[in-house]
Write a protein that holds these residues in place. Sequence first.
Motif, mmCIF file in Angstrom:
data_model
loop_
_atom_site.group_PDB
_atom_site.id
_atom_site.type_symbol
_atom_site.label_atom_id
_atom_site.label_comp_id
_atom_site.label_asym_id
_atom_site.label_seq_id
_atom_site.Cartn_x
_atom_site.Cartn_y
_atom_site.Cartn_z
ATOM 1 N N LEU A 165 -56.308 25.865 -11.816
ATOM 2 C CA LEU A 165 -55.986 24.554 -11.238
ATOM 3 C C LEU A 165 -57.268 23.968 -10.659
ATOM 4 O O LEU A 165 -57.891 24.570 -9.785
ATOM 5 N N GLU A 166 -57.637 22.841 -11.167
ATOM 6 C CA GLU A 166 -58.812 22.163 -10.610
ATOM 7 C C GLU A 166 -58.334 21.082 -9.653
ATOM 8 O O GLU A 166 -57.551 20.214 -10.028
ATOM 9 N N LEU A 167 -58.780 21.152 -8.422
ATOM 10 C CA LEU A 167 -58.266 20.264 -7.378
ATOM 11 C C LEU A 167 -59.162 19.037 -7.229
ATOM 12 O O LEU A 167 -60.330 19.045 -7.643
ATOM 13 N N ALA A 168 -58.529 18.037 -6.611
ATOM 14 C CA ALA A 168 -59.230 16.757 -6.472
ATOM 15 C C ALA A 168 -60.525 16.909 -5.701
ATOM 16 O O ALA A 168 -61.532 16.289 -6.025
ATOM 17 N N GLY A 169 -60.471 17.750 -4.669
ATOM 18 C CA GLY A 169 -61.641 17.917 -3.829
ATOM 19 C C GLY A 169 -62.764 18.679 -4.514
ATOM 20 O O GLY A 169 -63.779 18.974 -3.888
ATOM 21 N N GLY A 170 -62.569 19.000 -5.743
ATOM 22 C CA GLY A 170 -63.601 19.761 -6.452
ATOM 23 C C GLY A 170 -63.330 21.245 -6.419
ATOM 24 O O GLY A 170 -64.014 22.024 -7.056
ATOM 25 N N GLY A 171 -62.306 21.650 -5.655
ATOM 26 C CA GLY A 171 -61.979 23.072 -5.585
ATOM 27 C C GLY A 171 -61.266 23.531 -6.840
ATOM 28 O O GLY A 171 -60.897 22.747 -7.709
ATOM 29 N N ARG A 172 -61.117 24.827 -6.907
ATOM 30 C CA ARG A 172 -60.496 25.368 -8.100
ATOM 31 C C ARG A 172 -59.714 26.612 -7.702
ATOM 32 O O ARG A 172 -60.180 27.421 -6.910
ATOM 33 N N ARG A 173 -58.490 26.718 -8.211
ATOM 34 C CA ARG A 173 -57.675 27.900 -7.950
ATOM 35 C C ARG A 173 -57.303 28.546 -9.267
ATOM 36 O O ARG A 173 -56.973 27.864 -10.227
ATOM 37 N N VAL A 174 -57.398 29.842 -9.301
ATOM 38 C CA VAL A 174 -56.994 30.548 -10.515
ATOM 39 C C VAL A 174 -55.766 31.383 -10.209
ATOM 40 O O VAL A 174 -55.750 32.143 -9.247
ATOM 41 N N GLU A 175 -54.740 31.195 -10.960
ATOM 42 C CA GLU A 175 -53.516 31.969 -10.776
ATOM 43 C C GLU A 175 -53.230 32.748 -12.050
ATOM 44 O O GLU A 175 -53.581 32.322 -13.146
ATOM 45 N N GLU A 176 -52.561 33.877 -11.868
ATOM 46 C CA GLU A 176 -52.139 34.643 -13.039
ATOM 47 C C GLU A 176 -50.631 34.706 -13.059
ATOM 48 O O GLU A 176 -50.002 34.929 -12.025
#
Lengths: 320, 249
Positions: A237-248
Amino acid sequence: MTPAAATPSSPAVSIEALRKDYGAIRALGGATLTVRKGEVFGLVGPNGAGKTTLIKAICGILKPTAGRVTVLGFDAGRDRYRLRRRLGYMPQAPALYEDLSPYENLTFFGKGYRTEDLRGRIRLVLGFVELWDRRDDPLHTFSGGMRQRVSLACALLRDPELLILDEPTAGVDPALKQTFWRHFQELKQRGRTIFLSTNMMEEAMRCDRVAVIRAGRILITEAPEAIRSRGRTEITLELAGGGRRVEEAAAYAEELPRLLSGYGLSSEVRRIRIRRPDLEEVILSMIGQKEAGAGKVKTHTGDDPPAGGTAPSATPEDHT
Amino acid sequence: MIASVKAIAVRINRQFLRDRRFLGLSLMVPLLIMLLIKYVLDSLPGLERLGVHVSDYAMFFAAYLVHFLAYVLSTIVLVGDRTTGTLARMFVYGYRRREIVFGYVGGYSTIAAGQTAFILVLTKYLFDINLLPDIVPVALTMFSLAVVSVDLGVFISNFARNEGQVIPFIPLVILPTALLSGIAIPIGDLPTVLQWCSYVIPLRYAVEVLNAVLVNHQPFRDNLAPFLILVGIGAGLLATASFTLKERE
Ligand SMILES: Nc1ncnc2c1ncn2[C@@H]1O[C@H](COP(=O)(O)OP(=O)(O)O)[C@@H](O)[C@H]1O
Ligand SMILES: [Mg+2]
């Protein structure tokens, strides 16, 4: 899923707790599997997993240490003579006479059981493997792949209702491999059952069902797509703030909505990239005994149509 | 059954005729060995003065050679059939144990017969033996011996997993045969225990017949006993081989 399997007929092959010890070496440690009539069944596993041993047991040329093998309703030990009449067998090594031509080899093996119209059949099967023109050349002038083709032709000679093929496409060039598979599908259409072993995943994908074997044990028997969906899907998941989350997620189709609702399904989520492992990766991780999410996953049965957008992404993401 | 046996015998002969080097060797080897034997025997001084006729021994050596070659040949080829998987394929494709054993014996016997005929002719010309009056009993004996040798090969091949493992079995059969069959030492001169042992050596009976017919010029019909024992050993081994040929790993 397969039309022929819908009839409640007896299975083509039924193996129960099959064990085979060669002295101290345990080649099979309690293998159990069932092959339905009319399916293309793949036995997938690395070298030394026990594929050939299991195949020999089906053909009645192996004395099991323990367990039971029933093929086409016959006991593969006691009733082996009646059973073999209805089998086609392609061993892993070509197992043909090098000094003889394909025609002579097929003539010889076709005479073990009386084969109706042997000449006509030889013509047909050698034509299919595209070796009719070379029918009279001695086999020692052939390449490995060509011998493999003669060996397959030999197995098809009597148009058997059950075909047992031990790594049939090993050493066969890609174009001919396609031809082989087209023919397997055609045989299946005609109600034949095909049992083959392979260590090539793209081949496993083309089977109706696949059993994964490792160190003499069957790890799983399912449709290839179902096995594949047992793998952990990686969702970035690439977030608006430039962050990124990876889920499995083990079964991402079910997991995705929950995951997304955690984010309120808001405009915050700009893109969802999904990378599903392919069958090879899933099987390799099973074989490697790595956690492949097999434990908790709800079983994805094969009748679950491959959802749109599930094609494996071409861009593997690296993270963490 | 008959059709399958024939198919196997035909296949074996076809393979053999196709293999030029093998074909050449199987004729060259007896030729060289018989020449060597002649040369050695001729160079031994005083043999003739002792009343020993070199030509009397020639046929014994020829018999030994037939025995040895047919035995080794059939063992190696059958073991080869096992290691390449063609034997397993034969089983799955419908050939039965008995058919395979009979087919091999049939196939190799024709090869052995050819080889035997060659050796007989060779012996006749090298040693100037007049075989013609006794050709029927000599040929019959040699052929039976060849069949026994093939039977023995089929039987022994059960105990070797690959061609390399055949090697220890060669001297196991060949050495006692050389010592106890009467070709090197007359059986009557052996210690009693070894005389008993000689009863299980197939070549002994062939030598007995050849000795009676060729050396002592007795009629064959007075020497049927050793000949029939030889045939009996062949039949016994054939039955044993059919039962022992391993079908399932
Ligand atoms: N005749 C045999 N004697 C001893 N060990 C064997 C024999 N055949 C197979 N094995 C052993 O059994 C295991 C399984 O072999 P195999 O069935 O040939 O595997 P695969 O076909 O999957 O490569 C291996 O460890 C192999 O070494
Ligand atoms: Mg194998």
